[in-house]
Write an enzyme that holds these catalytic residues in place. Structure first.
Site, PDB file in Angstrom:
ATOM      1  N   GLU A  90      43.854  38.281  30.179  1.00  0.00           N
ATOM      2  CA  GLU A  90      42.539  38.616  29.650  1.00  0.00           C
ATOM      3  C   GLU A  90      42.482  40.032  29.106  1.00  0.00           C
ATOM      4  O   GLU A  90      43.203  40.925  29.554  1.00  0.00           O
ATOM      5  CB  GLU A  90      41.464  38.387  30.710  1.00  0.00           C
ATOM      6  CG  GLU A  90      41.740  39.020  32.048  1.00  0.00           C
ATOM      7  CD  GLU A  90      40.812  38.456  33.130  1.00  0.00           C
ATOM      8  OE1 GLU A  90      41.241  37.512  33.819  1.00  0.00           O
ATOM      9  OE2 GLU A  90      39.693  38.951  33.281  1.00  0.00           O
ATOM     10  N   CYS A 103      40.319  46.998  26.697  1.00  0.00           N
ATOM     11  CA  CYS A 103      41.046  47.099  27.957  1.00  0.00           C
ATOM     12  C   CYS A 103      42.134  46.038  27.899  1.00  0.00           C
ATOM     13  O   CYS A 103      41.836  44.847  27.841  1.00  0.00           O
ATOM     14  CB  CYS A 103      40.073  46.848  29.108  1.00  0.00           C
ATOM     15  SG  CYS A 103      40.861  46.739  30.712  1.00  0.00           S
ATOM     16  N   CYS A 110      49.966  40.521  38.731  1.00  0.00           N
ATOM     17  CA  CYS A 110      50.361  41.862  39.170  1.00  0.00           C
ATOM     18  C   CYS A 110      51.001  41.745  40.544  1.00  0.00           C
ATOM     19  O   CYS A 110      50.640  40.869  41.328  1.00  0.00           O
ATOM     20  CB  CYS A 110      49.126  42.761  39.256  1.00  0.00           C
ATOM     21  SG  CYS A 110      49.485  44.478  39.692  1.00  0.00           S
ATOM     22  N   CYS A 114      46.859  45.217  45.618  1.00  0.00           N
ATOM     23  CA  CYS A 114      45.631  45.888  46.067  1.00  0.00           C
ATOM     24  C   CYS A 114      44.635  44.811  46.539  1.00  0.00           C
ATOM     25  O   CYS A 114      44.408  43.827  45.844  1.00  0.00           O
ATOM     26  CB  CYS A 114      45.019  46.706  44.930  1.00  0.00           C
ATOM     27  SG  CYS A 114      46.143  47.966  44.306  1.00  0.00           S
ATOM     28  N   CYS A 117      41.533  43.528  44.336  1.00  0.00           N
ATOM     29  CA  CYS A 117      41.765  43.220  42.922  1.00  0.00           C
ATOM     30  C   CYS A 117      42.130  41.751  42.720  1.00  0.00           C
ATOM     31  O   CYS A 117      43.002  41.217  43.403  1.00  0.00           O
ATOM     32  CB  CYS A 117      42.871  44.120  42.385  1.00  0.00           C
ATOM     33  SG  CYS A 117      43.226  43.827  40.648  1.00  0.00           S
ATOM     34  N   CYS A 331      38.466  42.781  35.950  1.00  0.00           N
ATOM     35  CA  CYS A 331      39.751  42.739  36.648  1.00  0.00           C
ATOM     36  C   CYS A 331      40.319  41.384  37.045  1.00  0.00           C
ATOM     37  O   CYS A 331      40.405  41.046  38.222  1.00  0.00           O
ATOM     38  CB  CYS A 331      39.654  43.572  37.923  1.00  0.00           C
ATOM     39  SG  CYS A 331      38.714  45.051  37.729  1.00  0.00           S
TER      40      CYS A 331
END
Ligand code: SAH
Length: 346
Positions: A90, A103, A110, A114, A117, A331
């Site tokens: 995205e 962005c 990922c 975290c 997230c 995110c």
């Protein structure tokens, strides 16, 4: 076969030369691509034999728009893009008075883990290539019919875990013969991979480095960010100081406020002591709720209070404006939802 977008202008010049053609042809070809021509036939000023040679060696691939969401106030547009191999990422465009900011994602998923997230929930699938990151910008421009003037590398993925492609992307968009986006209009955000920050410092770029700090001490940071167990805040700040000494650029520290975790007055004081005297700026972020996780954003009052303490202590601070929350702009949430609903592998 190679995606032509994976070549920088320099790469393509080199290819032209090696293939007995004039170097200026490289810019002509890329100009067509930047104008939105994604096939060689459309390139009117390129002689047929060069087009044939290009066609034998390259294809031109940009991501396709799977879904597009526009916020009610039209200020935010979110794209779900699909690459040739079916992977989905995205990108978000935010329209400000001073221009359009995109962005971009740098990886599919990922691996940094975290806890707050959404991008990291299924781990990392793969890194994006130079051309794939560039493709996000080109397609977004085409879709909104306006130029992008600012780039933040804050979408899914850790740019410093995809160092070479991220750096090549920055250089390409910055190139005056390309999109010509000034380095000062580009921000790279990292969870804090210390050796890579030092490596980036050597590049002596004028981009803005943003560090996802999110905590005033290692204990709290380790609760939400696995990277904090690899590098201490002390080591991270030492790398930041090195970055500043090389580039003379102000660093942004991102600090997402989670209710009762890192948002107390003592934390604001602790953070002030940590950052005192550093050429930096703190961006306070009201944390975005994600479906899979249990945590609450701090109240507006608490965020304001936190900000006031930092300001009183001489730390430059801003509170991030929330945009596009009605379209799940935060995110990795859209990709999660899409992938879940379409039962694709994450
Ligand atoms: N991996 C890089 C860049 C991608 S994340 C990094 O860690 O900086 C971009 C920013 O969004 C980071 O500051 C990240 O911590 C923040 N972020 C992630 N999930 C969030 C959430 N639910 N609410 C608010 N900010 C979030």
């Amino acid at each position: 076969m190679i995606n032509l977008l994976d070549l920088s202008l320099e790469d393509l010049k080199k290819w032209m030369k090696e293939n007995g053609e004039k170097e200026f042809r490289a810019k002509q070809v890329l100009d067509w691509i930047y104008k939105g021509a994604y096939n060689f036939e459309a390139m009117k000023n390129i002689p047929k034999d060069i087009k044939n040679k290009l066609q034998e060696n390259f294809y031109i691939s940009v991501p396709s728009v799977v879904e597009k969401y526009v916020s009610k106030d039209k200020s935010t547009v979110k794209f779900l893009f699909e690459y040739r191999d079916g992977n989905i990422i995205e990108s978000v465009v935010m329209k400000y008075k001073h221009g359009n900011t995109i962005c971009v994602s740098t990886q599919v998923g990922c691996k940094m883990g975290c806890t707050f997230c959404a991008s990291t929930i299924g781990g990392v699938v793969r890194s994006l290539s130079h051309g794939e990151i560039l493709g996000e910008v080109l397609m977004a421009q085409k879709e909104i019919g306006e130029k992008i003037s600012n780039i933040v590398m804050m979408g899914s993925g850790e740019p410093l875990d995809n160092y070479d492609n991220s750096l090549k992307f920055i250089k390409s968009v910055n190139n005056e013969n390309g999109l010509n986006i000034g380095q000062r209009h580009i921000t790279l955000s990292t969870c804090g991979i210390v050796p890579k920050i030092k490596e980036l410092a050597e590049e002596n770029l004028q981009i803005t480095l943003a560090i996802s700090l999110h905590a005033p001490n290692d204990n709290i940071r380790r609760k939400t960010m696995p990277i904090a167990s690899v590098y201490s805040i002390e080591e991270l700040l030492e790398a930041c100081k090195y970055y500043i000494s090389k580039t003379n650029r102000r660093i942004t520290f991102e600090y997402a406020l989670v209710d009762n975790l890192n948002d107390k007055e003592v934390h604001a004081e602790e953070l002030s002591n940590l950052l005192k005297g550093l050429l930096c700026h703190v961006n306070l972020i009201p944390i975005n709720k994600i479906d899979e996780k249990e945590f609450k954003s701090s109240s507006t009052n608490k965020i304001k209070n936190f900000s006031n303490i930092l300001l009183k202590n001489g730390i430059q601070t801003t509170i991030r404006r929330e945009m596009g929350s009605d379209i799940n702009a935060a995110c990795g949430q859209l990709r999660r939802r899409y992938v879940k609903n379409n039962i694709k592998e994450v």
